[in-house]
Design an enzyme around this catalytic site. Structure first.
Site: not given
Length: 358
Positions: A119, A141, A183, A225, A235, A239, A243, A246, A250, A262
């Protein structure tokens, strides 16, 4: 003491993103005093670097190496299970640590492994690509892909530190640097226009890791960032602006079976988002054209085939950013002023897509 910059990501826990050269001591410090073992998750091309890191750390703790596939092929549950197996067989405890050494896909995987083992165990990210340094490794993330889409399985797990050693970029192929620059450009359009000014002034110097211009825009992108993540780690609101480009990006990656970089997919996604912004938010023609000029100067794509729209739309509707079946896009009121567009009509989306179609 080498020349380095520490950019703080606020929150609980907070951590530093360290940028500079010759930063092995920063990696050792970030592991903390309690770890007895560390698993270095690394890309295939970084075997020698991983071995050197093992030799540097071996005196103080046991170092295990896990070589994983390159790029998006690493982000599969079978690869995560391989890492878990190593950890289980060597009695990894909650005080031990994971290092992610590689590009964005490697650090995504390493973060997910660290987040899920017992965990959550300590994580130090050591990105070796531009994309990893300015985006993937910063922010906590983590995730893996499924057949249905990208990053649909993951967790938020803050690293103890992110160590961005620019020495890793000196031998990086130019196309890798350019792909990662998407980015950086994104950070410029959503929050930090100085980035755009630096690139427009001299794209060649801006993309040369040896220049102060390159370091400046890398640090500016990281600061964007860090600021956003520090205010909205999981998020819930702000946040989402990260994106930009994105949602469609994606979907393109999925359509291309993750064979595209990417940054190339996000570049097209940003032009689409800019066109959508022109249709819905009155973004100026000049701002939209500026997207194309900058991305063209960096040899990044800005168009995609018209006949792929239905496939892309179906993928976007499964995207994790959708809410109750309603598509969400980050758009711009103007450069530096992003906002969320909810539930745009499909005819409007197609109209924007036609502007980028070839």
């Amino acid at each position: 003491m080498t020349d380095r910059t520490a950019i703080r990501v606020e929150g609980e826990p907070g951590y530093d993103v360290v940028v500079g050269r010759g930063l092995d001591d920063a990696i050792a410090e970030a592991l903390g005093p309690r770890a007895a073992k560390v698993l270095v998750v690394h890309a295939p091309t970084l075997g020698a670097r991983a071995a050197a890191l093992r030799d540097a750390l071996q005196g103080r703790l046991e170092v295990l190496l896990a070589e994983v596939p390159d790029a998006e092929a690493a982000k599969r549950v079978e690869v995560a299970a391989f890492c878990w197996q190593i950890m289980g067989q060597t009695d990894f405890t909650r005080t031990d640590a994971v290092i992610g050494l590689g590009g964005g896909a490697t650090t995504d995987l390493a973060g997910f492994v660290a987040a899920t083992w017992l965990r959550g165990v300590r994580l130090v990210q050591v990105p070796t690509t531009v994309l990893g340094m300015v985006d993937a490794a910063v922010g906590g993330k983590t995730g893996i892909n499924t057949a249905e889409g990208k990053n649909l399985v993951g967790a938020f797990h803050a690293p103890a530190a992110v160590v961005c050693d620019l020495d890793h970029l000196d031998a990086l192929p130019r196309n890798e640097i350019l792909a990662g620059s998407a980015e950086i450009v994104k950070a410029g359009f959503i929050a930090e226009p100085e980035i755009l000014d630096v690139i427009e002034a001299d794209p060649e110097r801006a993309m040369d890791p040896a220049t102060p211009e390159f370091r400046r825009i890398v640090e500016l992108a990281i600061r964007v960032k860090a600021r956003v993540v520090g205010e909205d780690f999981t998020e819930q609101g702000l946040r989402e602006i990260l994106n930009y480009g994105h949602t469609l990006g994606h979907a393109i990656e999925h359509a291309e079976r993750y064979q595209w970089r990417h940054g190339a997919a996000v570049a097209i996604g940003m032009v689409f988002a800019a066109e959508l912004s022109r249709l819905t938010r009155s973004l100026s023609d000049e701002a939209v054209d500026r997207h194309r000029r900058i991305l063209d100067a960096l040899s990044l794509p800005t168009t995609y085939p018209l006949g792929r729209w239905k496939t892309l739309l179906a993928t976007m509707q499964r995207d994790k950013k959708a809410r109750a079946g309603m598509l969400r896009f980050i758009v711009l009121d103007e450069v530096g002023r992003p906002t969320v567009l909810n539930g745009a009509d499909e005819s409007l989306l197609f109209a924007a897509y036609q502007e980028i179609a070839d």
